[in-house]
Motif scaffolding. Structure first.
Motif, short mmCIF file in Angstrom:
data_model
loop_
_atom_site.label_atom_id
_atom_site.label_comp_id
_atom_site.label_asym_id
_atom_site.label_seq_id
_atom_site.Cartn_x
_atom_site.Cartn_y
_atom_site.Cartn_z
N ALA A 1 0.79 -1.22 0.04
CA ALA A 1 0.03 -0.03 -0.12
C ALA A 1 0.85 1.20 -0.05
N SER A 2 2.23 1.25 0.37
CA SER A 2 2.72 2.40 0.30
C SER A 2 3.31 2.88 -1.05
N GLY A 3 2.99 2.05 -2.08
CA GLY A 3 2.81 2.40 -3.40
C GLY A 3 1.96 3.13 -3.95
N TRP A 4 0.83 3.70 -3.26
CA TRP A 4 -0.23 4.30 -3.62
C TRP A 4 0.21 5.96 -3.90
N ARG A 5 -0.21 6.23 -5.00
CA ARG A 5 0.46 7.56 -5.71
C ARG A 5 -0.60 8.67 -5.22
N SER A 6 -0.17 9.65 -4.57
CA SER A 6 -0.70 10.88 -4.45
C SER A 6 -0.32 11.96 -5.11
N GLY A 7 -0.70 12.38 -5.99
CA GLY A 7 -0.09 13.47 -6.99
C GLY A 7 1.03 12.79 -7.56
N ARG A 8 2.03 13.23 -7.25
CA ARG A 8 3.49 13.04 -8.03
C ARG A 8 4.23 12.21 -7.09
N GLU A 9 3.82 11.80 -6.02
CA GLU A 9 4.52 11.24 -5.07
C GLU A 9 3.78 10.00 -4.56
N THR A 10 4.46 8.97 -4.17
CA THR A 10 3.89 7.75 -3.58
C THR A 10 3.95 8.17 -2.03
N VAL A 11 3.07 7.36 -1.34
CA VAL A 11 3.17 7.28 0.26
C VAL A 11 4.49 6.97 0.73
N PHE A 12 5.15 6.23 -0.13
CA PHE A 12 6.66 5.85 0.49
C PHE A 12 7.46 6.91 0.22
N GLN A 13 7.31 7.71 -0.79
CA GLN A 13 8.23 8.90 -1.13
C GLN A 13 7.96 10.02 -0.18
#
Length: 772
Positions: A102-114
Motif C-alpha cells: 500500500a505504500s506505493g499508492w500515488r498521491s499526486g506526483r509522489e507515492t506514500v513511500f516517497q
C-alpha cells in the motif's frame, strides 16, 4: 525510580563485609603479663585508632557494594521542577517506515513511500550532534537498513547509509505488521549508545497494517502494558494518501479446470474491482500466457466499489509448467495491483485404471468388457474445437487434431488383482459382484496415500461386496434395499454446486440433468458424517457421494446407480455425462498433488517440488521475481524421491525452479499472488487510536510540525548511571589506598612490638650491683 528494579536485590551484597567480619574475628581472651608494664600507653591508643579505621573500611566496602547494585539497576531522576539536571538529552531515534504494497499508492506526483522518505529527511535535520538515527522497514519481515543507529553528527554517513538508499528504494510488494515492526525497533534501539530512546512510525494509518483487531498480537509483541520505564515513547506520524484517485485492481486468477489437460479448454477468470470514486469506462485487460500476449478484453463500465469477472479462454498445446497473467492497461494510483498471475500445471495423458464387472476375460477382447464401454468412451480424447486461443501458437490461432486427456486401461477383476495401482492416477471400480479381500486392502492403502478411487454400483453389485467395502474402510453409511422408480420418474438435483465434480454443470444457465431417466439405484441410510452428498433425486435419495480417505488428499466417490445404460440413460446424455465423468477422474487424480504440487501460492507459502531420483539432480536454483538466483539443495524422502523446498516467497510475482541437468523437465513455475488484505484502504478511527494510546502502545499522534517538540520530550528523567559510576570508581580508589596504608601500619606496629618486647626482657646496660 529505576530502569531495572529487579537488580535492587543486589543491595543485600552490602552485608557481605559484615558476614566476613563476624566469621573471621579473633576469639581471644586478654591475659595480663608482667612485661606489659614496660609498654608505653601510646601503643594502646594507636591500637584503638586502628580499630576505628577498620570499622570505617568495612563501611566503605559496604557502601561500594550497595552503590554497585544501584548502578546496575540504572537509577533515574524523574523530570520535575525539583530536578535541576533536566534538559535536552541525547537520544537514539528509530523510524519505522511502512514498506508494504500500500505504500506505493500515488498521491499526486509522489507515492506514500516517497512522502515517508521526505519525513525521514526532515526528522534527520532536527537531530542533535549526539543523537543517532536508524530506520526499520515495516514489511512482511521487518528489517533495519543499518546494523546499528547512525550518529547524526556524521552527516556523510547519514546520507550514504540511510537517506540515499531510501531515496533510491521502490515501494514494497508485501504486507506489513506494525506491531512486529515496533517490537523489532525496540530491540534495534538498544544497539544505540544513548539512554533516551524514541520511535516514530511513518505509515498511511491503515487498520490492516496496525492490526487493530488483533490485541493478542500486540500483547505477544509488546507485552500487556508498555507504560513501564523501559519502554521508549512511540509517536504516530501518519502520511494519509489521496483516496480520491482512481484505482483498478485485478484479483487472484482462477483457472478451471483444476487439472488442465493438453488441448483441453481452460477457463481463466479474473476479478476486476474499482476502489476509486469514479466509474472508468472501456477498461482494457490483456491476457499473457508464457510471456506471449493472447488477446485483449474491455470492461465497458466499472462503477465505484464494484467487482466484475472477466473470463478468458485458451488451450495449452504442451504438458508441463506454464503461467498466465492478466494485466489492466491503465495508469492509476496503485500500479502494484494492476496485474495478477497464476502458475498452471498442464497434464498430459493421465493413466486411469477401470476394473470391469467381469471376473475374467478368456478371449482378451474389450468387447467382452461391456459394462465399461461408456466410461471408456467418455474418457477418450476428442478434437480441439475452434475459437479458443492456443498458448504458444500465436494470437487467436486455431488448431485441429486430437488432444490427450485420460488414458483408460480396462482390466477384469482377476487381472486387476495383480496390477500395480500406483502406476495410475485414479482407479474406477465399475460394478463388480465381488472383489478379493487383498485387492480391497490395496485399494484402501492406495487411497490413504493420497490417491482416488471411484466405486460404481449397478446390477452386478451384491450385498456381500458392499459389506466387504465397509469392512475394508470405505464406509459411507448403511446399505438399504434396491430402489425401483415408476412413472413419473425422479429427476436429478445437484446438492453441492461448488464441488469441482459438478461445478461445470452448475455454472450452466439450464439444468442439463432434467432429461436423465432414472429407474434403479441402491438406497443408503444413516450416512457417515464424513460423506458428502453431491447428487440426489428430487426426493432426496443419494446418488453420488464423496468422502476423504486418510489425511494426505486421498478420496473416494460412490455412485449408487450404474453407468452401463441399464438403470438410467445418463450415458446417452453426452452433454452432462462426459463432463461429470472427466471431472470426477480429474478431482480424484488431483488428490495428493493438491497438497504437494501446489504452484499457485499465497505470500510465505513454500515452494515444494517432488520428482524421481533418475536422472540425478546435480543442482537446483530458484529465480525470484526480480531475477535473483537462490541455490536450493534437493533432499531424498523416505519414498526414494527428490524433494525441493524453498520458503522465501514473501514477494508477489513469478518464481522459476531450474535444474541441472537439462534433461529434467523445466522450468517449473510458481506464482505468488498479492495478499488481498493489503488492498483494504480503511484507516484508524478515533476510537482505535484511543485504544492504542490507552494501552500505551503509542504516546501520541503528531504532525510534521511537531517533530521538534517530540524530539525534546524527556520521557523518563535524567539517568544517574554515569554519576554513580564515577562515585564507585572513586570509592574503589579510596578503598585501595586505605588498604595499602593500613598494611604499612600493621608492619610498623609489629616492629614496635618486637622492639618493646626485646627491651623488656634484656638486662640493664649499667653496672651490676651485687646486693648479696
Amino acid at each position: 525510580m529505576f530502569a531495572i528494579p529487579l537488580l535492587l536485590t543486589g543491595l543485600g551484597a552490602a552485608l557481605i563485609p559484615v558476614v566476613i567480619h563476624l566469621l573471621h574475628r579473633n576469639r581471644t581472651v586478654p591475659l595480663d603479663w608482667g612485661a606489659m608494664l614496660f609498654l608505653e600507653p601510646g601503643a594502646v591508643r594507636q591500637r584503638r585508632s586502628q580499630r576505628l579505621e577498620h570499622w570505617l573500611l568495612m563501611l566503605l566496602r559496604m557502601a561500594l557494594l550497595a552503590l554497585l547494585a544501584l548502578l546496575l539497576a540504572e537509577p533515574i531522576l524523574p523530570a520535575g521542577k525539583f530536578n535541576p539536571l533536566v534538559g535536552r538529552a541525547a537520544r537514539d531515534v528509530v523510524v519505522v517506515l511502512d514498506h508494504s504494497l500500500a505504500s506505493g499508492w500515488r498521491s499526486g506526483r509522489e507515492t506514500v513511500f516517497q512522502r515517508g522518505v521526505a519525513l525521514v529527511r526532515r526528522l534527520a535535520r532536527h537531530l542533535g550532534p549526539a543523537d543517532t538515527l536508524g530506520v526499520v522497514l515495516a514489511q512482511r519481515h521487518p528489517v533495519a537498513l543499518t546494523p546499528a543507529p547512525v550518529p547524526a553528527r556524521d552527516k556523510a554517513a547519514l546520507r550514504r547509509r540511510l537517506l540515499a538508499p531510501l531515496r533510491q528504494m521502490a515501494p514494497g510488494l508485501t504486507g506489513s505488521s506494525l506491531p512486529a515492526a515496533i517490537a523489532y525497533a525496540r530491540r534495534y534501539a538498544r544497539r544505540g549508545d544513548n539512554f533516551q530512546k524514541s520511535i516514530f512510525v511513518i505509515s498511511d494509518d491503515r487498520t490492516e497494517a496496525w492490526r487493530i483487531n488483533q490485541p493478542g498480537l500486540w500483547r505477544a509483541m509488546l507485552g500487556s502494558s508498555t507504560a513501564g520505564a523501559s519502554a521508549p515513547p512511540v509517536f504516530d506520524l501518519p502520511t494519509p494518501p489521496d483516496r480520491g484517485a482512481d484505482d483498478i485492481a485485478v484479483g487472484g486468477l482462477r483457472v478451471e479446470p483444476a487439472i488442465p489437460g493438453v488441448g483441453r479448454r481452460v477457463r481463466i477468470l479474473a476479478p476486476v474491482s474499482n476502489a476509486g470514486p469514479l466509474a472508468p469506462t472501456n477498461v482494457p485487460l490483456r491476457l499473457i500466457v508464457d510471456g506471449r500476449p493472447l488477446g485483449v478484453k474491455r470492461l465497458t463500465r466499472l462503477s465505484p466499489d464494484q467487482t466484475q469477472n472477466v473470463v478468458f479462454h485458451c488451450r495449452f498445446t504442451s504438458a508441463g509448467s506454464h503461467w498466465v497473467k492478466v494485466v489492466a492497461l491503465v495508469h492509476d494510483a496503485l500500479a502494484a495491483d494492476n496485474w495478477s498471475l497464476a502458475a498452471v500445471q498442464v497434464w498430459g495423458r493421465m493413466p486411469v485404471l477401470i476394473i470391469d464387472s467381469a471376473l475374467t476375460n478368456p478371449l482378451g477382447s474389450l468387447a467382452a468388457l461391456r459394462s465399461s464401454r461408456f466410461l471408456r468412451t467418455a474418457l477418450q480424447p476428442w478434437a480441439v474445437g475452434g475459437g479458443d486461443q492456443v498458448a504458444g501458437e500465436g494470437n487467436s490461432t486455431r488448431r485441429a487434431g486430437r488432444a490427450g486427456h485420460a488414458a483408460p486401461t480396462v482390466l477384469t477383476v482377476s487381472a486387476a488383482a495383480a496390477a500395480d495401482l500406483y502406476a495410475y492416477d485414479a482407479v474406477i471400480v465399475n460394478d463388480p459382484p465381488l472383489l478379493p479381500e487383498t485387492l480391497l486392502r490395496r485399494l484402501y492403502t492406495y487411497a490413504a496415500a493420497g490417491h482416488g478411487v471411484w466405486f460404481i454400483l449397478g446390477r452386478h453389485t451384491t450385498p456381500p461386496y458392499l459389506r466387504a467395502l465397509d469392512h475394508a474402510g470405505f464406509t459411507v453409511g448403511a446399505l438399504g434395499r434396491l430402489a425401483t422408480a415408476t412413472k413419473p420418474f425422479p429427476w436429478l438435483v445437484i446438492r453441492r454446486p461448488h464441488n469441482p465434480i459438478f461445478r461445470p454443470l452448475a455454472r450452466l444457465k439450464q439444468n442439463t440433468l432434467l432429461n436423465v431417466t432414472l429407474t434403479h439405484w441402491w438406497r443408503w441410510q444413516d450416512l457417515d458424517p464424513r460423506a458428502r452428498v453431491l447428487l440426489t433425486t428430487n426426493r432426496g435419495a443419494p446418488l453420488v457421494l464423496q468422502r476423504s480417505i486418510g489425511n494426505t488428499g486421498g478420496a473416494m466417490v460412490l455412485w449408487t446407480t450404474s453407468v452401463d445404460g441399464r438403470w438410467n440413460d445418463w450415458p446417452l446424455q453426452g452433454g452432462s455425462f462426459v463432463p461429470v465423468v472427466n471431472q470426477t477422474v480429474y478431482t480424484l487424480a488431483l488428490g495428493r498433488r493438491r497438497l504437494l504440487d501446489r504452484h499457485y501460492l499465497q505470500p510465505s507459502d513454500p515452494i515444494v517440488w517432488t520428482g524421481p531420483t533418475h536422472p540425478t539432480i546435480l543442482s537446483a536454483s530458484v529465480i525470484g521475481p526480480r531475477g535473483a538466483v537462490h541455490k536450493v539443495s534437493p533432499r531424498l524422502t523416505v519414498n526414494n524421491r527428490y524433494l525441493v523446498a524453498w520458503n522465501h516467497t514473501t514477494r508477489p510475482g513469478l518464481y522459476e525452479l531450474k535444474f541441472v541437468p537439462a534433461s529434467i523437465p523445466q522450468p517449473v513455475y510458481y506464482s505468488v499472488s498479492i495478499d488481498p488484505r493489503q488492498l483494504n484502504s480503511q484507516t484508524l478511527s478515533r476510537a482505535q487510536l484511543a485504544w492504542l494510546m490507552h494501552h500505551g502502545y503509542i504516546r501520541a499522534r503528531i504532525t510534521p510540525r511537531q517533530i521538534t517538540a517530540a524530539l525534546g520530550v524527556i520521557s523518563r528523567g535524567v539517568n544517574l548511571w554515569p554519576l554513580l559510576a564515577v562515585i564507585v570508581l572513586l570509592l574503589l580508589v579510596a578503598e585501595t589506598f586505605w588498604c595499602r596504608r593500613m598494611s604499612y601500619w600493621h608492619t610498623g606496629d609489629d616492629a614496635e612490638q618486637l622492639v618493646a618486647a626485646a627491651g623488656a626482657s634484656a638486662p640493664s646496660s649499667g653496672p651490676l650491683i651485687d646486693e648479696g
